[in-house]
Design a protein around this motif. Structure first.
Motif, PDB file in Angstrom:
ATOM      1  N   PRO A 173      24.245  11.001  -6.890  1.00  0.00           N
ATOM      2  CA  PRO A 173      23.210  10.797  -7.920  1.00  0.00           C
ATOM      3  C   PRO A 173      22.237   9.678  -7.582  1.00  0.00           C
ATOM      4  N   GLN A 174      22.685   8.642  -6.840  1.00  0.00           N
ATOM      5  CA  GLN A 174      21.825   7.509  -6.516  1.00  0.00           C
ATOM      6  C   GLN A 174      21.205   7.599  -5.128  1.00  0.00           C
ATOM      7  N   LEU A 175      21.555   8.599  -4.369  1.00  0.00           N
ATOM      8  CA  LEU A 175      21.072   8.706  -2.994  1.00  0.00           C
ATOM      9  C   LEU A 175      19.551   8.869  -2.992  1.00  0.00           C
ATOM     10  N   SER A 176      18.869   8.168  -2.104  1.00  0.00           N
ATOM     11  CA  SER A 176      17.415   8.308  -2.020  1.00  0.00           C
ATOM     12  C   SER A 176      17.041   9.708  -1.547  1.00  0.00           C
ATOM     13  N   ARG A 177      15.822  10.120  -1.867  1.00  0.00           N
ATOM     14  CA  ARG A 177      15.349  11.433  -1.422  1.00  0.00           C
ATOM     15  C   ARG A 177      15.328  11.511   0.104  1.00  0.00           C
ATOM     16  N   SER A 178      15.019  10.404   0.752  1.00  0.00           N
ATOM     17  CA  SER A 178      14.988  10.379   2.211  1.00  0.00           C
ATOM     18  C   SER A 178      16.366  10.631   2.797  1.00  0.00           C
ATOM     19  N   ASP A 179      17.388   9.960   2.246  1.00  0.00           N
ATOM     20  CA  ASP A 179      18.749  10.164   2.738  1.00  0.00           C
ATOM     21  C   ASP A 179      19.267  11.548   2.375  1.00  0.00           C
ATOM     22  N   LEU A 180      18.891  12.057   1.209  1.00  0.00           N
ATOM     23  CA  LEU A 180      19.286  13.411   0.828  1.00  0.00           C
ATOM     24  C   LEU A 180      18.693  14.425   1.794  1.00  0.00           C
ATOM     25  N   ALA A 386      26.336  22.123  -7.095  1.00  0.00           N
ATOM     26  CA  ALA A 386      27.673  22.003  -7.675  1.00  0.00           C
ATOM     27  C   ALA A 386      28.190  20.575  -7.589  1.00  0.00           C
ATOM     28  N   ILE A 387      27.770  19.853  -6.537  1.00  0.00           N
ATOM     29  CA  ILE A 387      28.226  18.478  -6.344  1.00  0.00           C
ATOM     30  C   ILE A 387      27.396  17.487  -7.147  1.00  0.00           C
ATOM     31  N   ALA A 388      26.084  17.703  -7.171  1.00  0.00           N
ATOM     32  CA  ALA A 388      25.167  16.769  -7.828  1.00  0.00           C
ATOM     33  C   ALA A 388      24.148  17.531  -8.669  1.00  0.00           C
ATOM     34  N   PRO A 389      24.553  18.058  -9.813  1.00  0.00           N
ATOM     35  CA  PRO A 389      23.608  18.820 -10.641  1.00  0.00           C
ATOM     36  C   PRO A 389      22.422  18.001 -11.125  1.00  0.00           C
ATOM     37  N   SER A 390      22.576  16.679 -11.211  1.00  0.00           N
ATOM     38  CA  SER A 390      21.473  15.831 -11.668  1.00  0.00           C
ATOM     39  C   SER A 390      20.334  15.770 -10.658  1.00  0.00           C
TER      40      SER A 390
END
Length: 427
Positions: A173-180, A386-390
């Protein structure tokens, strides 16, 4: 063109692939330290693995392990499926007919289930955890990644692109868009350990020590994926993120029996999914080719999906070091891998015979090794949601771009192999 000229083109191709990624991104300042570190790490991994006798012997032994795995799996499939699973047929084979009773779905694909179960056990026993921690430490230090990104990237070498993010579920949920985006790119540019054995069985008799090359390809694709991802989606100024080590959850499996049964269940899902995709997408390509029969022949040959894909990808594989005379054939493999999947592409590579030189076959073995295809986009989106719906909006927006970055990363991996002397891999 002699080998030195082709090696030079492969080397220049690395800059070309990075330039394409930079053009597709926000075109910020190029991280020269990361660029040098990622390219250098790719060359270092390939050189170290194949330059020293112990590591070379280990890579060669992997093919023997895959053969043992195949023999063990055949024992199970023969018991369940009889002769279509590999047992002796209860009839005489017509000497004038086809001599092979090998059935891909009943004899090769079941290895997915066995290897999935073994991988789950090795994770429960903390063997894979130890290896993943080691690679995560290297990537974090050499590529300046956050703890979550380095762990997710390292796990992709052995786990699938939907399984590895489970290790960093609390941070998603807190991962940056770049890291995602980086984790998505690594997922598309590597392959899971559970399917490596399938590729080895396809390349048996075509490429010596195929298992070692598949493992090496997945390893050296990680630095390429990190570089391409950072060029296409660089981190924000405030996204220095947590650089501490990321803790691996210890409750993935409650016991060895839980790991074994869960691994079997996951393997069955993958088994059915691959069969369904192969049937569907091969049928669709065949239908399109039926439609293209109405188009007049071009250069004396009928127009097919394979030829169209070959023309589209020919310039890219040429940049990786494939001679132009072989670029259309090699490009068709890259196109099939993107439009269908890498299993179809490796099957095509195994059946090309003399159409590709040994050097080109080696480059394409590495360039094809990745999950970057259209069907995997849906698989990745479903797994991450499924892991991070947010993170739904971010996942849906970034996944299609990650398909492009993952493809560029595997092409860069092929370019790295092309830039090295073939004697390094064949000696």
């Amino acid at each position: 063109m002699d080998e030195m000229g082709l090696q030079l083109r492969s080397s220049l191709g690395l800059f070309a692939f990075a330039a394409i990624a930079w053009i597709l991104g926000p075109r910020k300042r190029i991280p020269l330290v990361l660029f040098g570190g990622a390219i250098g790490l790719q060359f270092a991994i390939a050189f170290l693995l194949y330059s020293f006798s112990p590591t070379r012997a280990f890579l060669q032994s992997l093919t023997q392990f895959v053969q043992l795995l195949q023999d063990a799996t055949t024992a199970g499939t023969s018991f369940v499926f009889g002769y279509i699973g590999g047992a002796e047929p209860p009839f005489l084979i017509n000497p004038d007919g086809p001599q092979s009773l090998f059935i891909f779905g009943f004899q090769a694909l079941p290895m997915l289930i066995v290897l999935s179960a073994i991988s789950a056990l090795l994770w429960r026993w903390r063997v894979l955890e130890f290896v993943v921690r080691g690679f995560a430490f290297v990537f974090r230090k050499l590529l300046n990644l956050s703890g979550a990104a380095s762990l997710g990237a390292a796990a992709n070498i052995f786990l699938g692109m939907t399984e590895s993010p489970v290790l960093i579920r609390p941070r998603m949920p807190q991962l940056s868009r770049s890291d995602l985006f980086l984790i998505m790119t690594v997922g598309f540019s590597t392959v899971a350990g559970s399917v490596m054995a399938i590729y080895v069985s396809q390349l048996s008799g075509v490429l010596e020590g195929a298992a070692g090359h598949i493992v090496t390809a997945s390893l050296i694709s990680v630095p390429a994926a990190v570089l391409i991802a950072r060029l296409m989606y660089p981190p924000d100024g405030d996204a220095g993120e947590d650089e501490s080590d990321e803790k691996i959850p210890t409750t993935i499996y409650q016991s060895s029996m839980d790991a074994l049964t869960t691994g079997v269940t996951d393997g069955v899902k993958l088994f059915v999914n691959i069969i369904a995709m192969l049937i569907t997408f091969i049928a669709i390509v065949t239908l399109v080719n039926f439609g293209l029969d109405a188009v007049p022949d071009i250069s004396g040959e009928p127009l097919t999906v394979q030829r169209i894909l070959g023309w589209l990808f020919a310039p890219l594989v040429w940049l990786a070091g494939i001679p132009w005379s072989e670029a259309v054939d090699a490009g068709s493999l890259m196109g099939l891998k993107t439009a269908l999947n890498e299993i179809v592409a490796y099957d095509g590579l195994a059946g090309m015979g003399e159409a590709l030189s040994p050097r080109s076959r080696m480059i394409m073995t590495y360039a094809i090794c990745g999950f970057a295809n259209f069907s995997s986009v849906g698989i990745l989106i479903g797994g991450l949601l499924a892991i991070a719906p947010s993170r739904r909006a971010d996942i849906l927006q970034l996944a299609p771009r990650a398909l492009i970055s993952g493809t560029l990363a595997t092409l860069m991996t092929g370019g790295v192999v092309g830039a090295l002397p073939m004697a390094l891999f064949q000696g």
